[in-house]
Design a protein around this motif. Structure first.
Motif, short mmCIF file in Angstrom:
data_model
loop_
_atom_site.label_atom_id
_atom_site.label_comp_id
_atom_site.label_asym_id
_atom_site.label_seq_id
_atom_site.Cartn_x
_atom_site.Cartn_y
_atom_site.Cartn_z
N ASP A 54 2.06 -17.61 -24.27
CA ASP A 54 3.17 -16.65 -24.20
C ASP A 54 2.80 -15.33 -24.85
O ASP A 54 3.11 -14.25 -24.31
N LEU A 55 2.13 -15.39 -26.00
CA LEU A 55 1.72 -14.17 -26.68
C LEU A 55 0.70 -13.41 -25.85
O LEU A 55 0.74 -12.17 -25.78
N ALA A 56 -0.21 -14.13 -25.20
CA ALA A 56 -1.21 -13.48 -24.35
C ALA A 56 -0.54 -12.70 -23.22
O ALA A 56 -0.95 -11.58 -22.88
N SER A 57 0.48 -13.29 -22.62
CA SER A 57 1.20 -12.60 -21.54
C SER A 57 1.87 -11.33 -22.04
O SER A 57 1.86 -10.30 -21.36
N GLN A 58 2.45 -11.40 -23.23
CA GLN A 58 3.10 -10.22 -23.80
C GLN A 58 2.09 -9.11 -24.08
O GLN A 58 2.33 -7.93 -23.78
N LEU A 59 0.95 -9.50 -24.67
CA LEU A 59 -0.06 -8.49 -25.01
C LEU A 59 -0.72 -7.92 -23.77
O LEU A 59 -1.13 -6.75 -23.76
N ALA A 60 -0.85 -8.71 -22.71
CA ALA A 60 -1.44 -8.19 -21.47
C ALA A 60 -0.62 -7.02 -20.95
O ALA A 60 -1.18 -6.01 -20.49
N GLY A 61 0.71 -7.13 -21.04
CA GLY A 61 1.56 -6.02 -20.61
C GLY A 61 1.54 -4.86 -21.58
O GLY A 61 1.52 -3.69 -21.17
N ALA A 62 1.51 -5.16 -22.87
CA ALA A 62 1.56 -4.11 -23.87
C ALA A 62 0.27 -3.30 -23.96
O ALA A 62 0.29 -2.08 -24.17
N LEU A 63 -0.88 -3.96 -23.78
CA LEU A 63 -2.17 -3.29 -23.93
C LEU A 63 -2.64 -2.60 -22.65
O LEU A 63 -3.55 -1.78 -22.69
N GLY A 64 -2.05 -2.94 -21.54
CA GLY A 64 -2.39 -2.27 -20.28
C GLY A 64 -3.85 -2.47 -19.89
O GLY A 64 -4.40 -3.57 -19.96
N ASP A 65 -4.51 -1.37 -19.49
CA ASP A 65 -5.89 -1.43 -19.01
C ASP A 65 -6.88 -1.86 -20.09
O ASP A 65 -8.00 -2.27 -19.78
N ALA A 66 -6.48 -1.74 -21.35
CA ALA A 66 -7.39 -2.13 -22.45
C ALA A 66 -7.50 -3.64 -22.59
O ALA A 66 -8.45 -4.15 -23.19
N PHE A 67 -6.54 -4.38 -22.03
CA PHE A 67 -6.55 -5.84 -22.12
C PHE A 67 -7.61 -6.41 -21.19
O PHE A 67 -7.63 -6.11 -20.00
N ALA A 68 -8.53 -7.21 -21.74
CA ALA A 68 -9.63 -7.77 -20.94
C ALA A 68 -9.67 -9.28 -21.02
O ALA A 68 -10.72 -9.89 -21.04
N GLY A 69 -8.49 -9.89 -21.06
CA GLY A 69 -8.43 -11.35 -21.09
C GLY A 69 -8.25 -11.88 -22.49
O GLY A 69 -8.34 -11.16 -23.49
N SER A 70 -7.99 -13.18 -22.57
CA SER A 70 -7.78 -13.83 -23.86
C SER A 70 -8.11 -15.30 -23.73
O SER A 70 -8.24 -15.83 -22.63
N TYR A 71 -8.25 -15.97 -24.86
CA TYR A 71 -8.47 -17.42 -24.86
C TYR A 71 -7.95 -18.01 -26.16
O TYR A 71 -7.73 -17.30 -27.14
N TYR A 72 -7.76 -19.32 -26.12
CA TYR A 72 -7.23 -20.04 -27.28
C TYR A 72 -8.37 -20.73 -27.99
O TYR A 72 -9.11 -21.52 -27.40
N ASP A 73 -8.55 -20.42 -29.27
CA ASP A 73 -9.55 -21.08 -30.11
C ASP A 73 -8.90 -22.33 -30.68
O ASP A 73 -8.10 -22.26 -31.63
N ALA A 74 -9.21 -23.50 -30.09
CA ALA A 74 -8.54 -24.74 -30.48
C ALA A 74 -8.88 -25.15 -31.91
O ALA A 74 -8.08 -25.83 -32.56
N ASP A 75 -10.05 -24.77 -32.41
CA ASP A 75 -10.43 -25.16 -33.77
C ASP A 75 -9.59 -24.42 -34.81
O ASP A 75 -9.06 -25.02 -35.75
#
Length: 414
Positions: A54-75
C-alpha cells in the motif's frame, strides 16, 4: 548451471469428496510505525508485506517519474523504494513516509522501453522477462529449449539494451502450463486446480482457475469421470493474462472464500497486489502446499501456445495439475492463480501466476468473506477447492515445522 533445491513446505490434500478453499492462519506481526527522528534521518518503518504494498502504491504516485520501483525486504520488514533523481525533497518525502530509499540508474520509463524492445526482438517460445526492482534491471530467462539461433537472438537483444539494463539466465527446465490428466478438477481429460471461490457479477457462486484450463474444457467436475459441477463463463489465454471464471451449475452451491490445506482452513479476506520480496504460499492438487518469494511483476512469458503478459514471477515450485491453484499470503490475502513455468518441486525453478486482482476486475467478480454464499437451504452443496485431489502421501506431504522470515512458527493444527 547449478540449481539449488528450493525449500518447500507441503500439506497433504484430502483425497476424494469436495472440499472448500482455505488459507494459512498465520498473521504477520503488526507494523511499528513510530518515528522520532527528523524526516531526512527517519529510520524505515517496520511493515507487514501488505502495508508495504500500500505504501509503495502511494509513493509511486507521489514521486512521479522519480519512482523506479520498490520491493519488500522480508528480513528487515522494510519497504525499499528506488529513485532516479538526486532530489533531496523527494528523498525526504519517501523517508518521512516510512520507506528506505536508494538511488538507482534505470528509470521506470527506461525499463518499460527495454521490455518493449524485448517483445519485438526476443519473443520466442521458452523465454520470459520481468522487472526486478532489487537489481533495477530486467531479468530475462530462457528455458532449455532456447538453443542455437534462438539463443543467439535473445542474447543479442539483451546486449543491445546496453550495460546495466538486463540480465540473462538459463533455466534447466521448460516453460509449460501446469495442466495434466489426473485428479482435482477435471475437464476434457485434463486436470487442474481450483483457485479461489468468488461471487460472479450477478451474485452467482463461481471459482477462478487458470485460463489455459478454461480453454481446454467447457465443463469441469470434482471427480474423474464424474458429472460436471461447473461451466466456464469466461477464459483468457494466451494474451493479457491466464485466468478463467467457472460458474457452479447449482446456484445454491455454498462456496466460502477459503483455501483448504487438508485439515486446516482459514478464510481468505480479500485480494491484494503482489510485492517483490513478499513471501507467498501456493496450494495445488498435485504438490500440495509450497512457499517462496515474489521475484518480479508484470512478467511476460512466451509459452508454446502463445505469449502471456502481466504475470507474477516467483521461485515457488509447481508441477502439472497445479494449474489454477491459489497463491496467497500468511495473513489470508489472495494474490495469484498458478499459470506455468519450468522445473518441479524436486529441483525448483520459476513459476508464474496470474494476479487475482486483474482477474477479478476482468470477469466482474468479487472475493471475500461470504463469497458465493446463497440462501435457500443449500447446506449440503459445497464448492470445489484446490484441496480436492490426490496429493500423494508420506512425510513430505505434511506440514513441516519451520519459521518464516518474520519469525512466526509455521505449524499445522490437528
Amino acid at each position: 548451471m547449478s540449481h539449488q533445491r528450493i525449500p518447500k513446505r507441503k500439506a497433504a490434500i484430502a483425497a476424494g469428496g469436495v472440499v472448500a478453499l482455505g488459507a494459512a492462519a498465520i498473521l504477520l506481526p503488526n507494523a511499528n510505525a513510530s518515528q522520532d527522528a527528523a524526516p531526512e534521518q527517519a529510520a524505515p518503518r517496520t511493515l507487514k508485506a501488505q502495508d508495504a504494498s500500500d505504501l509503495a502504491s502511494q509513493l509511486a504516485g507521489a514521486l512521479g517519474d522519480a519512482f523506479a520501483g520498490s520491493y519488500y525486504d522480508a528480513d528487515s520488514r522494510h519497504l525499499v523504494v528506488n529513485v532516479t533523481e538526486d532530489d533531496h525533497q523527494l528523498v525526504v518525502q519517501a523517508r518521512s513516509a516510512g520507506a528506505a530509499v536508494r538511488e538507482v540508474d534505470n528509470s521506470t520509463a527506461e525499463l518499460t522501453s527495454a521490455a518493449r524492445t524485448l517483445k519485438s526482438e526476443a519473443t520466442v517460445p521458452g523465454t520470459s522477462w520481468a522487472v526486478d526492482p532489487r537489481t533495477n534491471k530486467i531479468l530475462v530467462t530462457a528455458d532449455s529449449t532456447v538453443t542455437g539461433a534462438r539463443w543467439d537472438q535473445v542474447e543479442s537483444a539483451v546486449e543491445r539494451l546496453g550495460d546495466g539494463m538486463a540480465t540473462l539466465k538459463k533455466s534447466a527446465g521448460t516453460f509449460t502450463t501446469f495442466l495434466s490428466g489426473g485428479d482435482a478438477i477435471f475437464g476434457g481429460g485434463a486436470r487442474c486446480s481450483a483457485g479461489f471461490n468468488v461471487t460472479a457479477g450477478d451474485g452467482a457462486p463461481a471459482f477462478l482457475t487458470a485460463g489455459h484450463c478454461g480453454v481446454a474444457a467447457a465443463q469441469w467436475s470434482d471427480a474423474q469421470g464424474g458429472a460436471p459441477v461447473g461451466t466456464v463463463d469466461q477464459a483468457v489465454f494466451p494474451g493479457a493474462g491466464d485466468f478463467a471464471l467457472v460458474r457452479y451449475d447449482d446456484p445454491a452451491t455454498q462456496a466460502p472464500s477459503e483455501v483448504d490445506l487438508g485439515d486446516q482452513t482459514v478464510p481468505i479476506g480479500q485480494a491484494a497486489e503482489a510485492t517483490v520480496g513478499q513471501q507467498v504460499f501456493r496450494m495445488g492438487s498435485t504438490t500440495g502446499l509450497s512457499d517462496g518469494q515474489v521475484l518480479g511483476l508484470d512478467a511476460t512469458v512466451n509459452y508454446p501456445e502463445g505469449t502471456v503478459t502481466g504475470l507474477i514471477q516467483t521461485n515457488v515450485c509447481a508441477e502439472p495439475g497445479d494449474s489454477g491453484g491459489s497463491l496467497f499470503t500468511q495473513d489470508g490475502l489472495a494474490i495469484g492463480l498458478t499459470s506455468g513455468g519450468s522445473g518441479d518441486c524436486a529441483i525448483g525453478g520459476e513459476t508464474f501466476f496470474q494476479p487475482v486482482t486483474t482477474a477479478l476486475a476482468a470477469v466482474g467478480a468479487t472475493l471475500g468473506a461470504g463469497a458465493g454464499e446463497q440462501g435457500g437451504g443449500a447446506g449440503d452443496a459445497s464448492g470445489i477447492g484446490d484441496g480436492s485431489g490426490d496429493a500423494g502421501s508420506g512425510s513430505d506431504d505434511q506440514w513441516q515445522d519451520g519459521h518464516q522470515a518474520d519469525g512466526s512458527a509455521l505449524t499445522r493444527t490437528h
